[in-house]
Design an enzyme around this catalytic site. Structure first.
Site, PDB file in Angstrom:
ATOM      1  CG  ASN A  12       8.070  41.948 -21.182  1.00 42.23           C
ATOM      2  OD1 ASN A  12       7.836  43.075 -20.756  1.00 42.23           O
ATOM      3  ND2 ASN A  12       7.503  40.858 -20.681  1.00 42.23           N
ATOM      4  CD1 TRP A  13      13.164  46.285 -22.262  1.00 43.70           C
ATOM      5  CD2 TRP A  13      12.943  48.478 -21.832  1.00 43.70           C
ATOM      6  NE1 TRP A  13      13.913  46.973 -23.189  1.00 43.70           N
ATOM      7  CE2 TRP A  13      13.792  48.317 -22.949  1.00 43.70           C
ATOM      8  CE3 TRP A  13      12.662  49.765 -21.387  1.00 43.70           C
ATOM      9  CZ2 TRP A  13      14.364  49.400 -23.619  1.00 43.70           C
ATOM     10  CZ3 TRP A  13      13.224  50.850 -22.043  1.00 43.70           C
ATOM     11  CH2 TRP A  13      14.075  50.666 -23.147  1.00 43.70           C
ATOM     12  CE  LYS A  14       9.496  39.766 -17.867  1.00 42.41           C
ATOM     13  NZ  LYS A  14       9.519  38.466 -17.248  1.00 42.41           N
ATOM     14  CG  HIS A  97       3.954  38.547 -19.549  1.00 43.02           C
ATOM     15  ND1 HIS A  97       4.274  38.086 -18.292  1.00 43.02           N
ATOM     16  CD2 HIS A  97       5.072  38.399 -20.308  1.00 43.02           C
ATOM     17  CE1 HIS A  97       5.549  37.693 -18.305  1.00 43.02           C
ATOM     18  NE2 HIS A  97       6.049  37.883 -19.508  1.00 43.02           N
ATOM     19  CD  GLU A  99       6.424  38.545 -15.327  1.00 45.03           C
ATOM     20  OE1 GLU A  99       6.398  39.714 -15.741  1.00 45.03           O
ATOM     21  OE2 GLU A  99       7.421  37.791 -15.454  1.00 45.03           O
ATOM     22  CD  GLU A 166       6.880  35.155 -22.644  1.00 48.48           C
ATOM     23  OE1 GLU A 166       8.032  35.568 -22.760  1.00 48.48           O
ATOM     24  OE2 GLU A 166       5.998  35.761 -22.008  1.00 48.48           O
ATOM     25  N   GLY A 172      12.402  33.962 -16.407  1.00 47.85           N
ATOM     26  CA  GLY A 172      13.250  34.541 -15.369  1.00 47.85           C
ATOM     27  C   GLY A 172      13.926  33.510 -14.480  1.00 47.85           C
ATOM     28  CB  SER A 211      15.562  31.494 -19.380  1.00 48.76           C
ATOM     29  OG  SER A 211      15.040  31.758 -18.096  1.00 48.76           O
ATOM     30  N   GLY A 232      12.988  38.871 -21.796  1.00 50.04           N
ATOM     31  CA  GLY A 232      12.879  39.685 -20.584  1.00 50.04           C
ATOM     32  C   GLY A 232      14.253  40.127 -20.109  1.00 50.04           C
ATOM     33  N   GLY A 233      14.811  39.385 -19.164  1.00 47.78           N
ATOM     34  CA  GLY A 233      16.085  39.763 -18.529  1.00 47.78           C
ATOM     35  C   GLY A 233      17.176  40.207 -19.486  1.00 47.78           C
TER      36      GLY A 233
HETATM   37  P1  PGA Z   1      12.890  36.187 -19.337  1.00 53.60           P
HETATM   38  O1  PGA Z   1      11.398  36.769 -19.494  1.00 53.60           O
HETATM   39  O2  PGA Z   1      13.575  36.309 -20.659  1.00 53.60           O
HETATM   40  O3  PGA Z   1      13.523  37.034 -18.269  1.00 53.60           O
HETATM   41  O4  PGA Z   1      12.750  34.752 -18.913  1.00 53.60           O
HETATM   42  C1  PGA Z   1      10.636  36.540 -20.641  1.00 53.60           C
HETATM   43  C2  PGA Z   1       9.263  37.181 -20.507  1.00 53.60           C
HETATM   44  O5  PGA Z   1       8.675  37.136 -19.421  1.00 53.60           O
HETATM   45  O6  PGA Z   1       8.714  37.741 -21.483  1.00 53.60           O
END
Ligand code: PGA
Length: 250
Positions: A12-14, A97, A99, A166, A172, A211, A232-233
């Site tokens: 997930n590149w966001k 998600h 966010e 999640e 993050g 994470s 994500g990251g």
């Molecule tokens: P993260 O994000 O790996 O940076 O914690 C995961 C996500 O939000 O899908």
């Protein structure tokens, strides 16, 4: 015998990246993951879907969008419909998600509409669930997960469902759920699905997100009810993501 679920490692590149980064990451990934035992999927921002489709055309790597509109078509400035996503070759779409839930006030009602649009167009939704730190502190984790999951537990929706658990406090933050914390929630989710349909419960993949890094992935992915990760990251760092794609269960 329990059916063996193929692990899914999803990026997930966001709202990150550029044409250059898309090219570098995907071309590298296509070569490095040839013959991978795991299924791999990427979720770039909308503007890079065409480039993604182009680069991944001859590879088994799937891709999808990070969100979609609850509407079919028409005067909805800024929105992107399910049919546009399938038109661009998307296989998956993320729904709910944390966010989106937090910054765009996405409710279960809205997410149900999005889920329905996605299913009608043959997209495979990845439903994201998770509790916040204060909900966990108040011992509300199972209640929150149940309330986010329950509206989607209908026969129509279960058929092509993937879930991503999640915990919001792990996204993050560098603070990953411990294996015990993750497993107990994954098992709870599977149990809830089994109450509706026990054979589908054994087939539906439940990804862990929050994470995930190369140094903690193997332990998490080896848990009995964890079927891969939503990353994500670490998915924006080519070498780290390649390592994650190569991670197998212990
Ligand atoms: P993260 O994000 O790996 O940076 O914690 C995961 C996500 O939000 O899908």
């Amino acid at each position: 015998m329990m059916p063996k679920r193929k692990m899914l490692i999803a990026a997930n590149w966001k709202m990150n990246g550029s044409q250059n980064l898309t090219k570098t990451l995907l071309e590298g990934l296509a070569v490095a993951t040839q013959g991978s035992e795991n299924e791999i999927a990427v979720f770039p921002p909308y503007p890079y879907l065409a480039l993604t489709q182009d680069i991944l055309r001859a590879t088994p790597i799937r891709f999808g969008a990070q969100d979609l509109s609850a509407h079919d078509e028409g005067a909805y400035t800024g929105e992107v419909s399910a049919s546009m996503l399938t038109d661009m070759g998307c296989y998956y779409v993320l729904i709910g998600h944390s966010e989106r839930r937090a910054y765009h006030q996405e409710s279960n009602e809205l997410l149900l509409q999005k889920y329905q649009r996605a299913s009608q167009q043959g997209l495979n939704p990845i439903l994201c669930l998770g509790e916040t730190q204060s909900e966990r502190n108040a011992n509300l984790t199972f209640q929150v997960i149940n309330s986010q999951l329950l509206p989607f537990l209908t026969q129509d929706y279960l058929a092509n469902m993937t879930i991503a658990y999640e915990p919001v406090w792990a996204i993050g933050t560098g603070k990953t759920a411990t294996p015990d914390e993750a497993q107990v929630v994954h098992a709870f989710i599977r149990e809830k699905i089994a109450e509706k349909d026990s054979s589908l419960a054994n087939k539906i993949r439940i990804l862990y997100g929050g994470s995930v890094k190369p140094n903690n992935a193997r332990e998490l992915f080896s848990l009995p009810d964890v079927d891969g990760g939503l990353i994500g990251g670490a998915s924006l760092k080519k070498e780290e993501f390649i390592q994650l794609c190569r991670t197998t269960k212990i």
